[in-house]
Design a protein around this motif. Structure first.
Motif, PDB file in Angstrom:
ATOM      1  N   PHE A  51      36.868  36.050  43.918  1.00 33.71           N
ATOM      2  CA  PHE A  51      37.326  37.445  43.871  1.00 33.71           C
ATOM      3  C   PHE A  51      36.250  38.368  44.426  1.00 33.71           C
ATOM      4  O   PHE A  51      36.540  39.257  45.236  1.00 33.71           O
ATOM      5  CB  PHE A  51      37.682  37.830  42.433  1.00 33.71           C
ATOM      6  CG  PHE A  51      38.104  39.264  42.275  1.00 33.71           C
ATOM      7  CD1 PHE A  51      39.376  39.668  42.621  1.00 33.71           C
ATOM      8  CD2 PHE A  51      37.214  40.207  41.781  1.00 33.71           C
ATOM      9  CE1 PHE A  51      39.769  40.996  42.486  1.00 33.71           C
ATOM     10  CE2 PHE A  51      37.594  41.535  41.641  1.00 33.71           C
ATOM     11  CZ  PHE A  51      38.868  41.927  41.996  1.00 33.71           C
ATOM     12  N   VAL A  77      37.393  45.297  35.755  1.00 37.28           N
ATOM     13  CA  VAL A  77      38.251  44.198  36.174  1.00 37.28           C
ATOM     14  C   VAL A  77      37.818  42.925  35.449  1.00 37.28           C
ATOM     15  O   VAL A  77      36.644  42.571  35.440  1.00 37.28           O
ATOM     16  CB  VAL A  77      38.133  43.962  37.703  1.00 37.28           C
ATOM     17  CG1 VAL A  77      39.045  42.830  38.147  1.00 37.28           C
ATOM     18  CG2 VAL A  77      38.432  45.228  38.479  1.00 37.28           C
ATOM     19  N   VAL A  79      38.642  38.913  35.596  1.00 34.33           N
ATOM     20  CA  VAL A  79      39.268  37.891  36.429  1.00 34.33           C
ATOM     21  C   VAL A  79      39.622  36.684  35.567  1.00 34.33           C
ATOM     22  O   VAL A  79      38.775  36.161  34.854  1.00 34.33           O
ATOM     23  CB  VAL A  79      38.332  37.468  37.581  1.00 34.33           C
ATOM     24  CG1 VAL A  79      38.961  36.357  38.407  1.00 34.33           C
ATOM     25  CG2 VAL A  79      37.983  38.668  38.452  1.00 34.33           C
ATOM     26  N   SER A 102      41.923  46.482  34.028  1.00 34.53           N
ATOM     27  CA  SER A 102      42.845  45.640  34.780  1.00 34.53           C
ATOM     28  C   SER A 102      42.443  44.171  34.705  1.00 34.53           C
ATOM     29  O   SER A 102      41.285  43.834  34.487  1.00 34.53           O
ATOM     30  CB  SER A 102      42.887  46.086  36.243  1.00 34.53           C
ATOM     31  OG  SER A 102      41.573  46.118  36.776  1.00 34.53           O
ATOM     32  N   VAL A 104      43.054  40.319  36.700  1.00 32.26           N
ATOM     33  CA  VAL A 104      43.401  39.677  37.965  1.00 32.26           C
ATOM     34  C   VAL A 104      43.670  38.199  37.710  1.00 32.26           C
ATOM     35  O   VAL A 104      42.928  37.552  36.971  1.00 32.26           O
ATOM     36  CB  VAL A 104      42.243  39.829  38.974  1.00 32.26           C
ATOM     37  CG1 VAL A 104      42.462  38.958  40.201  1.00 32.26           C
ATOM     38  CG2 VAL A 104      42.067  41.282  39.374  1.00 32.26           C
ATOM     39  N   MET A 115      44.064  34.556  45.371  1.00 35.12           N
ATOM     40  CA  MET A 115      44.234  35.756  44.566  1.00 35.12           C
ATOM     41  C   MET A 115      45.734  36.009  44.465  1.00 35.12           C
ATOM     42  O   MET A 115      46.392  36.285  45.463  1.00 35.12           O
ATOM     43  CB  MET A 115      43.560  36.972  45.208  1.00 35.12           C
ATOM     44  CG  MET A 115      42.091  36.787  45.573  1.00 35.12           C
ATOM     45  SD  MET A 115      41.043  36.305  44.216  1.00 35.12           S
ATOM     46  CE  MET A 115      40.239  34.885  44.918  1.00 35.12           C
ATOM     47  N   TRP A 118      47.619  41.224  40.036  1.00 39.57           N
ATOM     48  CA  TRP A 118      46.869  41.901  38.985  1.00 39.57           C
ATOM     49  C   TRP A 118      47.799  42.786  38.160  1.00 39.57           C
ATOM     50  O   TRP A 118      48.925  43.077  38.561  1.00 39.57           O
ATOM     51  CB  TRP A 118      45.735  42.727  39.579  1.00 39.57           C
ATOM     52  CG  TRP A 118      46.185  43.791  40.545  1.00 39.57           C
ATOM     53  CD1 TRP A 118      46.447  43.634  41.878  1.00 39.57           C
ATOM     54  CD2 TRP A 118      46.456  45.156  40.248  1.00 39.57           C
ATOM     55  NE1 TRP A 118      46.859  44.829  42.429  1.00 39.57           N
ATOM     56  CE2 TRP A 118      46.863  45.783  41.453  1.00 39.57           C
ATOM     57  CE3 TRP A 118      46.382  45.918  39.089  1.00 39.57           C
ATOM     58  CZ2 TRP A 118      47.201  47.127  41.517  1.00 39.57           C
ATOM     59  CZ3 TRP A 118      46.719  47.272  39.163  1.00 39.57           C
ATOM     60  CH2 TRP A 118      47.119  47.858  40.368  1.00 39.57           C
ATOM     61  N   PHE A 149      48.201  42.178  45.909  1.00 40.00           N
ATOM     62  CA  PHE A 149      47.001  42.827  46.423  1.00 40.00           C
ATOM     63  C   PHE A 149      47.328  43.570  47.707  1.00 40.00           C
ATOM     64  O   PHE A 149      47.741  42.951  48.684  1.00 40.00           O
ATOM     65  CB  PHE A 149      45.903  41.791  46.688  1.00 40.00           C
ATOM     66  CG  PHE A 149      45.312  41.231  45.441  1.00 40.00           C
ATOM     67  CD1 PHE A 149      44.423  41.984  44.696  1.00 40.00           C
ATOM     68  CD2 PHE A 149      45.649  39.973  44.989  1.00 40.00           C
ATOM     69  CE1 PHE A 149      43.877  41.476  43.530  1.00 40.00           C
ATOM     70  CE2 PHE A 149      45.101  39.456  43.824  1.00 40.00           C
ATOM     71  CZ  PHE A 149      44.215  40.210  43.096  1.00 40.00           C
ATOM     72  N   TRP A 157      44.280  51.245  42.776  1.00 39.39           N
ATOM     73  CA  TRP A 157      43.767  51.159  41.419  1.00 39.39           C
ATOM     74  C   TRP A 157      43.204  52.513  41.028  1.00 39.39           C
ATOM     75  O   TRP A 157      42.626  53.212  41.839  1.00 39.39           O
ATOM     76  CB  TRP A 157      42.673  50.110  41.316  1.00 39.39           C
ATOM     77  CG  TRP A 157      43.147  48.710  41.481  1.00 39.39           C
ATOM     78  CD1 TRP A 157      44.259  48.301  42.151  1.00 39.39           C
ATOM     79  CD2 TRP A 157      42.526  47.536  40.992  1.00 39.39           C
ATOM     80  NE1 TRP A 157      44.370  46.937  42.110  1.00 39.39           N
ATOM     81  CE2 TRP A 157      43.324  46.455  41.409  1.00 39.39           C
ATOM     82  CE3 TRP A 157      41.382  47.297  40.254  1.00 39.39           C
ATOM     83  CZ2 TRP A 157      42.995  45.142  41.099  1.00 39.39           C
ATOM     84  CZ3 TRP A 157      41.063  45.992  39.948  1.00 39.39           C
ATOM     85  CH2 TRP A 157      41.863  44.931  40.364  1.00 39.39           C
TER      86      TRP A 157
END
Length: 160
Positions: A51, A77, A79, A102, A104, A115, A118, A149, A157
């Motif tokens: 990421f 964030v 992950v 957030s 992901v 990826m 999210w 994404f 965001w």
């Protein structure tokens, strides 16, 4: 996103250190999936590095657990990585909306990661997404529910 040889070495070293540090301190891993705790730590770092590489962010090499993995453009964030191709975004039921902005979802295993998408914290941390996978309650979202994404990941965001 594919990690190169050196990135794989870094992910493995940091994952091992996080595993050892957390067990020494008596910290219980909040994993919800079926991977071993060790594999969860190493693959989690691999997903974080992938990421970071995709977003041109500097990764967090600390071994002390925190509430999130990155701060980018004012957004926190966290992950979450799974090796399951159709895996869901899983967030511990102990998390609060205020812990992170957030989450992901990254799918894959060393060295290749994808990826997936999210979600904002309030989108996943709610009764509608609370479920059970056999290790206690967990918040979960299917891949189809996640935001994809955009080209400029962080532009959207922060505009909740």
């Amino acid at each position: 996103m594919e990690l190169n040889k050196n990135e794989r070495i870094i992910a493995t070293i940091i994952g091992k250190e996080r595993y050892a540090s957390n067990r020494k301190k008596g910290i219980v891993n909040q994993k919800a999936g079926t991977m071993s705790i060790y594999e969860t730590e190493v693959e989690g770092v691999g997903g974080e590095l992938a990421f970071a590489k995709m977003c041109n962010l500097y990764p967090d090499f600390s071994v002390v657990p925190g509430k999130y993995d990155f701060i980018a453009h004012g957004m926190t964030v966290d992950v979450k990585t799974t090796k399951h191709k159709n895996g869901r975004l899983l967030v511990s039921s102990t998390k609060k909306i205020s812990d992170c902005d957030s989450y992901v979802l990254v799918v894959g295993s060393m060295p290749k990661y994808e990826m997936i998408g999210w979600a904002y914290a309030p989108e996943i941390i709610n009764k509608e997404h609370l479920g059970e996978l056999g290790n206690g309650p967990v918040y979960m979202m299917d891949q189809s529910e996640l935001h994809s994404f955009p080209d400029n990941l962080f532009k959207s965001w922060g505009k909740k």
